[in-house]
Design an enzyme around this catalytic site. Sequence first.
Site, short mmCIF file in Angstrom:
data_model
loop_
_atom_site.label_atom_id
_atom_site.label_comp_id
_atom_site.label_asym_id
_atom_site.label_seq_id
_atom_site.Cartn_x
_atom_site.Cartn_y
_atom_site.Cartn_z
N ASN A 121 0.84 -1.19 0.00
CA ASN A 121 0.00 0.00 0.00
C ASN A 121 0.88 1.25 0.00
OD1 ASN A 121 -1.27 2.20 1.93
ND2 ASN A 121 -2.94 1.15 0.88
N CYS A 155 -6.02 -2.68 -2.45
CA CYS A 155 -7.02 -2.16 -1.50
C CYS A 155 -8.01 -1.21 -2.17
CB CYS A 155 -6.32 -1.45 -0.35
SG CYS A 155 -5.36 -0.02 -0.87
#
Length: 180
Positions: A121, A155
């Site tokens: 991320n 995500c």
Amino acid sequence: MSCIVLGITGSVAAYKAAGVASRLVKLGHEVHCVCTPAALHFVTPLTLMTLSRNRVISSFEDETQSWVPVHIDLAQKADVLAIVPATANTIACMAHGMAPNALTSLYLANRAPVLIFPAMNSMMWEHPATQENVRTLAARGHRIIGPEESGTLACGAEGKGRLVSEDAIVNAVVETLMHR
């Protein structure tokens, strides 16, 4: 034929390591996959073993077939160690000399060139701790390739953190082997 150790960590991008292994074998290289336990949540040992044509190491229990620990044997045979993908956790372990699994133990015994292909991320990638760990590894002479500058992450967020393409990974490994 060169010996490539493909380190695979617990990122959703781990599935791409299977394609990398297959392509490197097709180029005539000997490929050994060493997975963190978390990597096995994303890719199976059977897939990696079939594509690499070698058994997969994922724990110290896998090392019971020889008196020489497999992580030491592979570290001595390796012409290159490529971590595909490299998570923030594995990068931190490598930077700080921690060896909680077969892959990070192999890293400490390894003397071959190290290529690190981060995938995480964007907030994790941009965190000062991760950036410091990456600088530490780069200062040791390891090549950090990626992550991609932008794109949709697993995500759903947009930003930097995606694993570079299989082409970029294979090309970096082959280039490293040519200059060894």
